[in-house]
Design a protein around this motif. Structure first.
Motif, short mmCIF file in Angstrom:
data_model
loop_
_atom_site.label_atom_id
_atom_site.label_comp_id
_atom_site.label_asym_id
_atom_site.label_seq_id
_atom_site.Cartn_x
_atom_site.Cartn_y
_atom_site.Cartn_z
N ASN A 1 0.81 -1.20 0.00
CA ASN A 1 0.00 0.00 0.00
C ASN A 1 0.85 1.26 0.00
OD1 ASN A 1 -2.55 -1.19 -0.18
ND2 ASN A 1 -2.44 -1.77 1.95
N LYS A 2 2.14 1.14 -0.24
CA LYS A 2 3.03 2.29 -0.40
C LYS A 2 4.03 1.96 -1.49
CE LYS A 2 1.28 4.30 3.19
NZ LYS A 2 0.35 5.37 3.04
N ALA A 3 3.89 2.52 -2.65
CA ALA A 3 4.83 2.24 -3.71
C ALA A 3 5.42 3.55 -4.28
CB ALA A 3 4.14 1.49 -4.84
N GLY A 4 5.61 3.03 -4.53
CA GLY A 4 6.18 3.79 -4.82
C GLY A 4 5.93 3.76 -5.29
N PRO A 5 5.36 6.44 -6.68
CA PRO A 5 5.30 6.26 -6.23
C PRO A 5 5.05 6.48 -6.64
CG PRO A 5 6.28 6.12 -6.45
CD PRO A 5 6.29 6.29 -6.74
N HIS B 1 10.60 0.23 -6.23
CA HIS B 1 10.54 -1.22 -6.40
C HIS B 1 10.55 -1.94 -5.06
CE1 HIS B 1 12.30 0.64 -9.98
NE2 HIS B 1 11.81 -0.37 -10.67
N GLN B 2 10.22 -3.23 -5.11
CA GLN B 2 10.32 -4.10 -3.94
C GLN B 2 10.88 -5.44 -4.37
OE1 GLN B 2 6.75 -4.54 -1.63
NE2 GLN B 2 6.62 -2.34 -1.18
N LYS B 3 11.53 -6.13 -3.41
CA LYS B 3 12.05 -7.48 -3.64
C LYS B 3 11.08 -8.50 -3.07
CE LYS B 3 17.05 -6.94 -3.27
NZ LYS B 3 18.20 -7.38 -2.48
N CYS B 4 11.07 -9.67 -3.66
CA CYS B 4 10.29 -10.79 -3.15
C CYS B 4 10.94 -11.27 -1.85
CB CYS B 4 10.29 -11.92 -4.18
SG CYS B 4 9.43 -13.41 -3.67
N LYS B 5 10.13 -11.51 -0.83
CA LYS B 5 10.69 -11.94 0.45
C LYS B 5 11.04 -13.43 0.49
CE LYS B 5 6.41 -12.92 2.89
NZ LYS B 5 5.57 -12.57 4.03
N THR B 6 10.56 -14.21 -0.47
CA THR B 6 10.84 -15.64 -0.42
C THR B 6 12.04 -16.06 -1.27
OG1 THR B 6 9.24 -16.12 -2.18
CG2 THR B 6 8.44 -16.22 0.08
N CYS B 7 12.51 -15.20 -2.16
CA CYS B 7 13.66 -15.51 -3.01
C CYS B 7 14.91 -14.87 -2.44
CB CYS B 7 13.43 -15.02 -4.44
SG CYS B 7 12.09 -15.86 -5.28
N ASP B 8 15.92 -15.69 -2.14
CA ASP B 8 17.16 -15.16 -1.58
C ASP B 8 17.85 -14.17 -2.51
OD1 ASP B 8 16.87 -16.61 0.75
OD2 ASP B 8 18.01 -18.32 -0.02
N ASP B 9 17.86 -14.47 -3.79
CA ASP B 9 18.57 -13.60 -4.73
C ASP B 9 17.60 -12.95 -5.72
OD1 ASP B 9 17.92 -15.97 -5.98
OD2 ASP B 9 19.81 -16.16 -7.05
N SER C 1 0.89 -9.65 4.52
CA SER C 1 1.99 -9.73 5.48
C SER C 1 2.43 -8.32 5.84
CB SER C 1 3.15 -10.53 4.88
OG SER C 1 3.61 -9.92 3.70
N PRO C 2 3.16 -8.20 6.94
CA PRO C 2 3.60 -6.87 7.37
C PRO C 2 4.62 -6.27 6.40
CG PRO C 2 4.60 -8.57 8.74
CD PRO C 2 3.61 -9.26 7.84
N HIS C 3 4.74 -4.95 6.47
CA HIS C 3 5.71 -4.24 5.65
C HIS C 3 7.12 -4.72 6.02
CE1 HIS C 3 7.27 -1.03 3.22
NE2 HIS C 3 8.03 -0.62 4.22
N GLU C 4 7.95 -4.96 5.00
CA GLU C 4 9.30 -5.47 5.23
C GLU C 4 10.33 -4.49 4.67
OE1 GLU C 4 9.99 -9.58 4.73
OE2 GLU C 4 7.87 -10.06 4.91
N PRO C 5 10.89 -3.63 5.53
CA PRO C 5 11.83 -2.61 5.09
C PRO C 5 13.04 -3.17 4.32
CG PRO C 5 11.12 -2.16 7.33
CD PRO C 5 10.58 -3.52 6.96
N ALA C 6 13.47 -4.38 4.63
CA ALA C 6 14.63 -4.96 3.94
C ALA C 6 14.36 -5.24 2.47
CB ALA C 6 15.07 -6.25 4.64
N HIS C 7 13.09 -5.24 2.07
CA HIS C 7 12.71 -5.54 0.69
C HIS C 7 12.12 -4.32 -0.03
CE1 HIS C 7 13.33 -9.82 1.38
NE2 HIS C 7 12.78 -9.61 2.56
N CYS C 8 12.11 -3.17 0.64
CA CYS C 8 11.45 -1.95 0.14
C CYS C 8 12.48 -0.91 -0.29
CB CYS C 8 10.55 -1.40 1.24
SG CYS C 8 9.77 0.19 0.88
N GLU C 9 12.49 -0.56 -1.57
CA GLU C 9 13.43 0.43 -2.09
C GLU C 9 13.24 1.79 -1.40
OE1 GLU C 9 15.10 2.13 -6.35
OE2 GLU C 9 13.09 1.27 -6.30
#
Length: 147
Positions: free
Chosen positions: A63-67, A74-82, A129-137
């Motif tokens: 609900n926040k994208a940027g924007p 952009h955002q990264k997928c939380k289930t893919c390591d790379d 799922s909750p917002h995940e800063p590690a995956h959020c540009e």
């Protein structure tokens, strides 16, 4: 949605600005939100979007994208390591709301107009799922309204 659709919606919304001024929307992936170029005004607007991981196909909502240079965040997928940073998919309705709010900011910051109304709200998604800063540009750049 294609950049040309964003540009078309912006041009339609910007018609209310002064006729003698020419406004255009450009996309620039090199923008550094905290450091606008000299003479530029900055506003950070957000909306909701869907993302799809190009590696595993996982789909998620934010609900926040940027924007008037634009950089969809952009955002990264939380289930893919790379996994790579994925581009947002934003509905035309939410782009229209985003452009209304952007034109309002132009009127305030560039024309010193009093616009006396609050920003319009976009249609949000039921993020699972909750917002995940590690995956959020936006979080990585220190401009995310959720962090």
């Amino acid at each position: 949605m294609a950049h040309s659709d964003w540009t078309r919606i912006f041009q339609n919304k910007a018609r209310i600005l002064k006729e003698e001024d020419s406004w255009s929307l450009e996309f620039d992936e090199s923008l550094a939100p905290k450091y606008p170029n000299k003479g530029w005004k900055m506003t950070v607007r957000s909306t909701c979007a869907r993302f799809r991981c190009s590696k595993c196909g996982r789909v998620w909502a934010s609900n926040k994208a940027g924007p008037v240079k634009a950089k969809p965040l952009h955002q990264k997928c939380k289930t893919c390591d790379d996994g790579q940073m994925e581009e947002p998919s934003i509905s035309s309705g939410n782009i229209a709301v985003l452009m209304d709010n952007l034109v309002e900011q132009i009127r305030k910051k560039c024309y010193n107009e009093f616009v006396g109304r609050k920003s319009r709200h976009f249609r949000s998604f039921d993020a699972q799922s909750p917002h995940e800063p590690a995956h959020c540009e936006a979080c990585m750049q220190g401009i995310c309204p959720r962090s």
